[in-house]
Design an enzyme around this catalytic site. Structure first.
Site, PDB file in Angstrom:
ATOM      1  N   ASP A 146       0.813  -1.211   0.000  1.00 41.22           N
ATOM      2  CA  ASP A 146       0.000   0.000   0.000  1.00 41.22           C
ATOM      3  C   ASP A 146       0.852   1.269   0.000  1.00 41.22           C
ATOM      4  O   ASP A 146       2.010   1.261   0.437  1.00 41.22           O
ATOM      5  CB  ASP A 146      -0.909   0.020   1.228  1.00 41.22           C
ATOM      6  CG  ASP A 146      -1.873  -1.155   1.256  1.00 41.22           C
ATOM      7  OD1 ASP A 146      -2.228  -1.643   0.171  1.00 41.22           O
ATOM      8  OD2 ASP A 146      -2.258  -1.573   2.359  1.00 41.22           O
ATOM      9  N   LYS A 147       0.255   2.344  -0.453  1.00 44.17           N
ATOM     10  CA  LYS A 147       0.926   3.648  -0.471  1.00 44.17           C
ATOM     11  C   LYS A 147       1.516   3.985   0.894  1.00 44.17           C
ATOM     12  O   LYS A 147       2.672   4.418   0.995  1.00 44.17           O
ATOM     13  CB  LYS A 147      -0.072   4.731  -0.889  1.00 44.17           C
ATOM     14  CG  LYS A 147       0.472   6.149  -0.754  1.00 44.17           C
ATOM     15  CD  LYS A 147      -0.610   7.192  -1.036  1.00 44.17           C
ATOM     16  CE  LYS A 147      -0.084   8.602  -0.792  1.00 44.17           C
ATOM     17  NZ  LYS A 147      -1.138   9.626  -0.995  1.00 44.17           N
TER      18      LYS A 147
END
Length: 313
Positions: A146-147
């Site tokens: 994920d970011k």
């Protein structure tokens, strides 16, 4: 004239028997492609979906483990990755595989509405050629983090590497270990969370533990306990979207800093306190084991230090 984004998906053992149109729709949605099942059915009829091994396919087909489905996703405009000179920590690089130690806050690959400023843009700026098999927006992407998760993520540079690494992920032979800070003092020192994960029926932007979801297994070991938090090491057996975040929220210990699945009052960190620390895989050409380690980022080190000192939490 319309172009197409080519993307490919490999059928996992636990996915055998699912309808092709349902399975493909879920994978496309996971890749941020806003699509409905009825549109996927039209694509199948139009010949935009092909299979390896080759053969006639229908939207109602039951998929089988080991099959790969390639989709020509229509796009209104051709997509071209723009090189961006982004600071990247490349920890492994050879003719077949490149591994990046991604900082928190950086997206792995371009997506609709976010065409620049990703790890992929940064790799292209360095002249690194990635396998086209992941698609125009996801070249060489075999897995993602994920970011707002930091740590190790690998990319395939050749077609052979793409197929070899995705097969290792399918058979759960890739070693992936994470370090996380979760809310609450956990009572178990070790354990396994096995709960199926799928799209949240109330919010399609989120994942959730749902009965109709895909098999998801997370193993964990407690490393250290604080007054109101616990430091844990997690090992992924499967790799579902947001798996660690969803699993720990489901057992009452959401990740610190998680703005989607966590609590409003949490630790001072920009994003979830989750770090992809260890990545191990069999090299697609040499057959040798490659095992890489990433140190905890400064923000998590500072949190742990402050928790030990009783300055927070």
């Amino acid at each position: 004239m319309r172009s197409a984004v080519r993307t490919a998906y490999l059928v996992g053992t636990e996915e055998t028997g699912e309808r092709l149109d349902k399975w493909l729709t879920e994978h496309l949605q996971d890749d941020d492609i806003d699509i409905s099942r009825s549109v996927v059915q039209k694509w199948v009829k139009a010949g935009l979906v092909s299979r390896i091994p080759a053969g006639k396919i229908k939207a109602s087909d039951a998929i089988e483990a080991g099959q790969t489905y390639t989709v020509e996703v229509p796009e209104d405009e051709p997509f071209e990755i723009v090189p961006d000179d982004i600071p990247l920590s490349i920890v492994y690089d050879d003719p077949h595989v490149v591994v990046v130690d991604k900082p928190r806050g950086l997206v792995v690959h371009p997506a609709a509405g976010h065409p620049r400023g990703t790890v992929i843009n940064g790799l292209v700026a360095r002249g690194i050629t990635l396998s086209a098999l992941g698609g125009d927006m996801r070249p060489g992407v075999v897995h993602r983090i994920d970011k707002d998760t930091s740590g190790l993520v690998m990319f395939a540079k050749t077609e052979m590497a793409y197929y070899a690494l995705t097969e290792q992920l399918r058979t759960h032979s890739v070693e992936r270990q994470y370090i996380a800070i979760v809310h609450g003092r956990m009572t178990h020192e070790t354990g396994t969370v096995e709960m199926p994960i799928g799209r949240d029926p109330q919010d399609r932007q989120k994942m959730a533990v749902v009965e109709s979801g895909k098999r998801a297994v997370t193993h964990f070991q407690v490393l250290e306990k604080f007054e109101r938090y616990t430091l844990v090491q997690c090992r992924l057996e499967t790799g579902r979207t947001h798996q660690i975040r969803v699993h720990f929220a489901a057992i009452g210990h959401p990740l610190a800093g998680d703005q989607v699945y966590g609590r409003r009052h949490t630790l001072p960190i920009h994003g979830q306190a989750l770090h992809a620390k260890t990545l191990g895989f069999i090299h697609p050409e040499s057959g040798e084991m490659v095992r890489l380690e990433s140190p905890l980022p400064d923000d998590m080190e500072k949190l742990i230090s402050n928790l030990r000192a009783g300055l927070i939490g």
